[in-house]
Design an enzyme around this catalytic site. Structure first.
Site, PDB file in Angstrom:
ATOM      1  N   LEU A 198       0.810  -1.217   0.000  1.00 32.78           N
ATOM      2  CA  LEU A 198       0.000   0.000   0.000  1.00 32.78           C
ATOM      3  C   LEU A 198       0.844   1.269   0.000  1.00 32.78           C
ATOM      4  CD1 LEU A 198      -2.802   1.274   0.120  1.00 32.78           C
ATOM      5  CD2 LEU A 198      -2.815   0.890   2.595  1.00 32.78           C
ATOM      6  N   ASN A 248      -4.367  -1.820  -2.430  1.00 31.84           N
ATOM      7  CA  ASN A 248      -4.923  -2.127  -1.114  1.00 31.84           C
ATOM      8  C   ASN A 248      -5.495  -3.536  -1.165  1.00 31.84           C
ATOM      9  OD1 ASN A 248      -6.397  -2.344   1.259  1.00 31.84           O
ATOM     10  ND2 ASN A 248      -7.015  -0.197   1.252  1.00 31.84           N
ATOM     11  N   ASP A 260       0.541  -5.425  10.110  1.00 37.62           N
ATOM     12  CA  ASP A 260       0.239  -4.428  11.140  1.00 37.62           C
ATOM     13  C   ASP A 260      -0.656  -5.069  12.199  1.00 37.62           C
ATOM     14  OD1 ASP A 260      -0.595  -2.253  12.658  1.00 37.62           O
ATOM     15  OD2 ASP A 260      -0.751  -0.924  10.927  1.00 37.62           O
TER      16      ASP A 260
END
Length: 255
Positions: free
Chosen positions: A99, A131, A154
Site C-alpha cells: 500500500l 490495497n 500491522d
C-alpha cells in the site's frame, strides 16, 4: 545524489534510506492509484516483460510464459521474501502487494536492479501498489493462487482497529476464493496476540485446515518466513519470538 548501491554483476540496488515511509498505512483510507476492473485487465507485460512483451510483433526471442500469477505476498514491504522465493521457484510468477507508495517504488527499483545484475533471473517477480484488503478479487481469478503470504502484518493493537487486520473471517472468504484447493496460506508475526488471532481465524474458517508440523518443517519456504524480510531480520537481531500459522485451502462438497 545517488540512490543506489552496487549489486553483484554491476547492477545498482536502491538504498532504503531514500524510500523510507511509515511502518504501516491505514488500509481503510482512500488512496489514489489505478485498480484493474477485473483480473483480465491486469497488464502482465508491465510486470513480467520477459514473458509478456508489450510489443507482440517484435522478432526478439520470447521466453515461454507461465500462464498466470500463482504466489501473492500481501504487504510485501521491501520485497525480501519475493527475492528469496524467486530462485526457489524460477518458473512461477509471483507478485508483492504493497500500500505504501515509497516502499512500492523501492521494490520496483530493487527488482529492476537485480534483473540487470543477473540476466535471466528475477524475471518472475514484481510488485504493485494496491490495497489488498479491498482489491484482491480485482487481481486474481477464482482458484488462481497456490500460495499467499502475510508476513509481519500491522497488529492494529486497539480493539476498535481490529477490523483493519489483514486476516479476518470476512477477508479469508476472499482469500479462499482466489486460492486453489491445496494452496497454502502462510502467516507470521512477532506479536503473540496477533499470532493467536490469525491462527484462530484460520482454524474457524471451514475452507482452511492446519498444515502438519512435519510438513511445515520440510517446506523450503518455511525458513524464509523468519529470515528473508527486513522485519524478520529486525526481530532476530532483537532476540524476539515469532508466531506462525500455516494453513491449507481445502474443499467443501457444495463448492
Amino acid at each position: 545524489m545517488t540512490r543506489t548501491n552496487d549489486a553483484s554483476g554491476g547492477g545498482k540496488l536502491p538504498r532504503k534510506r531514500f524510500y523510507r515511509a511509515r511502518a504501516h498505512s491505514n488500509p481503510l483510507s482512500d488512496s489514489h492509484f489505478p485498480v484493474p476492473i477485473s483480473p483480465e485487465e491486469v497488464d502482465l507485460s508491465q510486470h513480467y516483460p520477459r514473458y509478456f512483451p508489450a510489443d507482440k510483433g517484435s522478432d526478439g526471442e520470447e521466453a515461454a510464459a507461465p500462464q498466470q500469477i500463482r504466489f501473492a505476498d500481501v504487504g510485501c514491504g521491501f520485497g525480501g521474501l519475493l527475492v528469496g522465493l524467486s530462485p526457489l521457484f524460477p518458473d512461477t510468477l509471483m507478485i508483492g502487494m504493497e500500500l505504501r507508495d515509497k516502499v512500492t517504488e523501492y521494490v520496483k527499483e530493487r527488482i529492476l536492479a537485480l534483473r540487470g545484475a543477473n540476466p535471466g533471473q528475477y524475471d518472475n517477480i514484481s510488485v504493485v501498489r494496491t490495497n489488498s484488503m479491498k482489491y484482491i478479487p480485482n487481481y486474481f481469478r477464482k482458484a488462481q493462487l497456490t500460495k499467499m503470504f502475510f508476513l509481519f502484518p500491522d497488529p492494529h493493537f486497539k480493539e476498535k482497529n481490529h477490523r483493519r487486520r489483514v486476516i479476518s473471517m470476512q477477508l479469508l472468504d476472499e482469500y479462499a476464493y482466489v486460492m486453489e484447493v491445496g494452496g497454502i496460506i502462510y502467516t507470521i508475526t512477532d506479536v503473540e496476540e496477533l499470532g493467536e488471532w490469525m491462527r484462530s481465524c484460520l482454524e474457524k474458517h471451514p475452507l482452511f485446515e492446519t498444515v502438519p508440523e512435519e510438513e511445515i518443517k520440510a517446506d523450503p519456504v518455511f525458513k524464509l518466513l523468519s529470515t528473508a524480510t527486513e522485519e524478520s531480520q529486525k526481530v532476530a537481531r532483537n532476540g524476539g519470538q515469532t508466531f506462525y500459522a500455516i494453513f491449507r485451502r481445502i474443499s467443501l462438497q457444495e463448492e
